[in-house]
Design an enzyme around this catalytic site. Structure first.
Site, mmCIF file in Angstrom:
data_model
loop_
_atom_site.group_PDB
_atom_site.id
_atom_site.type_symbol
_atom_site.label_atom_id
_atom_site.label_comp_id
_atom_site.label_asym_id
_atom_site.label_seq_id
_atom_site.Cartn_x
_atom_site.Cartn_y
_atom_site.Cartn_z
ATOM 1 C CG ASP A 1 40.445 38.644 43.167
ATOM 2 O OD1 ASP A 1 40.847 37.460 43.202
ATOM 3 O OD2 ASP A 1 40.655 39.472 44.070
ATOM 4 C CG LEU A 2 36.940 36.921 35.554
ATOM 5 C CD1 LEU A 2 37.843 37.497 34.460
ATOM 6 C CD2 LEU A 2 36.401 35.549 35.162
ATOM 7 C CG ASP A 3 34.544 40.009 35.038
ATOM 8 O OD1 ASP A 3 35.307 40.625 34.276
ATOM 9 O OD2 ASP A 3 33.846 39.045 34.662
ATOM 10 C CD GLU A 4 34.702 40.294 42.416
ATOM 11 O OE1 GLU A 4 34.521 41.412 42.943
ATOM 12 O OE2 GLU A 4 33.880 39.370 42.484
ATOM 13 N N GLY B 1 31.571 37.158 34.309
ATOM 14 C CA GLY B 1 31.966 36.069 33.435
ATOM 15 C C GLY B 1 31.349 36.160 32.049
#
Length: 289
Positions: free
Chosen positions: A227-230, A202
């Protein structure tokens, strides 16, 4: 006749004789093998191969090659892709306020280190237009708010489709792309995250790294997923820091890491060195290219 250099990326269940079957196929079709790289995931019993070929003198068409290879691949349950070298991949760069990654990519492209055709720069701010102008690139200012996000992304899609873009690079583009946008370009969006993921996902990672008192900071380049930053990690880098490092110091050191990590990830993608398996990126090393 197909282009002179051809790269196959292959994934399948591991089994005896795979190397012999694949290399014999190309021998019988009069290809010269330039390099052959392999990896076996023994945990999941999966085989991966990257094989580069010289097609000079074969006389085979793309359609014929793909049909013949499918005849070999289907019984072996192969997932595969083939990449031809006659056209440079076309790239779009997304940016916001921060210039270091944008400038680095453009400079590397100018010097021939990134072999691609950068077609345009898209930003939600006007600040970095002078850099695009310096390199003679179109700069599209598309401001965005919560209310206009859908409309702004549609404008981006229109530009990407109009320019026949192969790869989208988020060079510190500080907006979260919608699931609809990301799903339209699977494994074609690379993001640079200013942290050594999975730590400090984040926003504001350097501030949080300072508060945690870390002794290593880093950056991560990965494919964007819903999926954020995944997403699958392509490349990472780290540098040691000390208790004396301030958030500003960490940010300055981190910027250098971000440049290197993003450039390496983009180059690996452009050279067809990556196979994605589940949420892992299998990245073959540069094979004397």
């Amino acid at each position: 006749m197909i282009s002179q250099t051809v790269t196959f990326l292959i994934k399948c269940p591991d089994a005896k004789g795979l190397v012999a079957k694949v290399t014999n196929f190309f021998y019988l079709n009069e290809f010269n093998i330039l390099s052959c790289q392999q990896y076996v995931n023994s945990v999941q019993n999966t085989y991966f191969m990257r094989i580069r070929l010289n097609a000079d003198g074969t006389g085979i068409t793309k359609k014929e090659l793909e049909e013949r290879f499918a005849y070999l691949a289907n019984p072996l349950h192969m997932t595969w892709s083939v990449h031809y070298g006659e056209r440079k991949q076309r790239m779009a760069i997304l940016v916001s306020h921060t210039s270091h990654c944008l400038y680095d990519l453009l400079e590397r492209n100018k010097e021939g280190d990134l072999d691609c055709d950068i077609r345009l720069v898209i930003s939600n701010h006007q600040k970095l237009k002078p850099i695009a102008d310096m390199f003679g690139l179109p700069y599209h200012y598309l401001p965005v708010s919560k209310k206009t996000k859908g409309e702004q992304e549609q404008q981006m899609i229109e530009l990407i489709e109009k320019n026949d873009i192969d790869l989208i690079v988020m060079a510190r583009y500080m907006q979260i792309l919608s699931s609809q946008f990301i799903e339209k370009y699977p494994e074609r969006i690379i993001n640079i995250h200013h942290s050594f993921l999975p730590a400090f996902q984040g926003a504001n990672p350097y501030q949080r790294a300072y508060e945690r008192g870390v002794k290593l900071i880093g950056a991560t380049a990965h494919y964007a997923t819903t999926d954020l930053d995944e997403g699958p990690i392509i490349e990472q880098g780290v540098e040691r820091v000390t208790h004396e490092s301030t958030p500003a110091t960490l940010k300055r050191i981190g910027a250098d890491i971000e440049r290197l990590v993003l450039a390496k990830a983009v180059k690996c993608h452009l050279q067809n060195q990556i196979i994605v398996a589940d949420n892992r990126a299998i990245v073959f090393p540069e094979a004397g290219e």
